[in-house]
Design an enzyme around this catalytic site. Structure first.
Site, PDB file in Angstrom:
ATOM      1  N   LYS A 137       0.845  -1.185   0.000  1.00 27.07           N
ATOM      2  CA  LYS A 137       0.000   0.000   0.000  1.00 27.07           C
ATOM      3  C   LYS A 137       0.887   1.244   0.000  1.00 27.07           C
ATOM      4  CE  LYS A 137      -3.434   0.416   2.616  1.00 27.07           C
ATOM      5  NZ  LYS A 137      -4.018   1.077   1.428  1.00 27.07           N
ATOM      6  N   GLU A 167      -2.644   4.913   7.309  1.00 25.56           N
ATOM      7  CA  GLU A 167      -3.421   3.712   6.975  1.00 25.56           C
ATOM      8  C   GLU A 167      -3.018   2.559   7.894  1.00 25.56           C
ATOM      9  OE1 GLU A 167      -4.264   4.417   2.215  1.00 25.56           O
ATOM     10  OE2 GLU A 167      -2.427   3.405   2.788  1.00 25.56           O
TER      11      GLU A 167
HETATM   12  C1  5RP Z   1      -3.033   4.935  -0.633  1.00 25.92           C
HETATM   13  C2  5RP Z   1      -3.208   3.488  -0.837  1.00 25.92           C
HETATM   14  C3  5RP Z   1      -4.303   3.037  -1.747  1.00 25.92           C
HETATM   15  O1  5RP Z   1      -5.139   2.176  -1.049  1.00 25.92           O
HETATM   16  C4  5RP Z   1      -3.724   2.326  -2.928  1.00 25.92           C
HETATM   17  O2  5RP Z   1      -2.774   3.178  -3.550  1.00 25.92           O
HETATM   18  C5  5RP Z   1      -4.808   1.934  -3.939  1.00 25.92           C
HETATM   19  O3  5RP Z   1      -5.383   3.073  -4.471  1.00 25.92           O
HETATM   20  P1  5RP Z   1      -6.529   3.016  -5.580  1.00 25.92           P
HETATM   21  O4  5RP Z   1      -7.760   2.516  -4.896  1.00 25.92           O
HETATM   22  O5  5RP Z   1      -6.640   4.457  -6.043  1.00 25.92           O
HETATM   23  O6  5RP Z   1      -6.067   2.096  -6.672  1.00 25.92           O
HETATM   24  O7  5RP Z   1      -2.522   2.661  -0.293  1.00 25.92           O
HETATM   25  O8  5RP Z   1      -1.928   5.222   0.162  1.00 25.92           O
END
Ligand code: 5RP
Length: 224
Positions: free
Chosen positions: A98, A107
């Site tokens: 992530k 997160e």
């Molecule tokens: C943000 C994250 C997001 O959950 C990850 O990048 C996925 O993003 P998306 O739903 O736009 O594909 O970790 O820090």
């Protein structure tokens, strides 16, 4: 279906599932990203009441506020019933990468408080081994160079991302790592002095994952 339609689809499926469980005394945790944005929009339509939501980023806070969803400071909650978030990569053991959106540290904090972590992705995020997507590592700005050097010694190729996180830190996007043992890699990178956290989510994996398949069908996977 287009990538945006799949995000919408998986967010709706997770929302329908969670709305049946949602209780008036629940605090939810809300991740960050385009898939989670679709989930927030669903949540805003719900007639079910709940206490509010702990947010994982400024972006998410803004969207929750725009929908008049009560945003609760993380220091004011002792428990988050369900944390819902997307991912950049998901392996078959539910370990994640992530932080593509730069919100990895908050997160991970919210995920660590949650009784249940539900991840929502489309099938393009499913991988056999984490690491093809460069692993984000949040780093204190004063230590970006020494941390990059240490990561290089581990075989990674760090690239400094432009801009700062919501916490005022840098992100190194690390390519070239084959994350065959996600617990090991999460601990090893986190142990480098100057690292705030790594985007490998292995020690706090989701219990459940909703996956939107390319044909629009949804898989609901539960970790055994
Ligand atoms: C943000 C994250 C997001 O959950 C990850 O990048 C996925 O993003 P998306 O739903 O736009 O594909 O970790 O820090």
């Amino acid at each position: 279906m287009s990538p945006d339609e799949l995000k919408q689809k998986v967010a709706e499926a997770a929302f329908i599932y969670l709305e049946q469980l949602l209780h008036a005394n629940w605090v939810l945790g809300i991740g960050t990203g385009s898939t989670v944005n679709c989930f927030i929009d669903c949540l805003a339509q719900s007639s079910q009441t709940f206490v509010g939501a702990v947010s994982s980023s400024v972006q998410t806070t803004d969207r929750l506020n725009a929908h008049n969803i009560n945003v609760i400071d993380i220091n004011d909650v002792s428990e988050v019933m369900v944390y819902i978030d997307g991912a950049d990569e998901v392996d078959s053991t539910f370990a994640l990468t992530k932080g593509g959106g730069g919100a990895l540290t908050r997160e991970k904090i919210v995920a660590s408080l949650a009784n249940k972590f539900v991840c929502i992705v489309d099938e393009s995020k499913l991988v056999n081994c984490l690491g093809a997507f460069p692993v984000p590592v949040e780093v204190l700005p004063l230590a970006s160079h020494p941390v990059a050097t240490q990561i290089g010694k581990l075989g990674g190729h760090p690239k400094l991302r432009s801009g700062l996180t919501d916490n005022g830190n840098c992100v190194l996007d690390v390519s070239g790592l084959e994350i065959d043992d996600p617990d090991y890699w999460e601990r090893t990178i986190n142990d480098i002095p100057g690292v705030v956290t790594t985007g490998i989510f292995s020690l706090h994996r989701p219990q459940e994952i909703f996956v939107a398949r390319a044909d629009g069908s949804i898989d609901h996977k539960v970790r055994s």
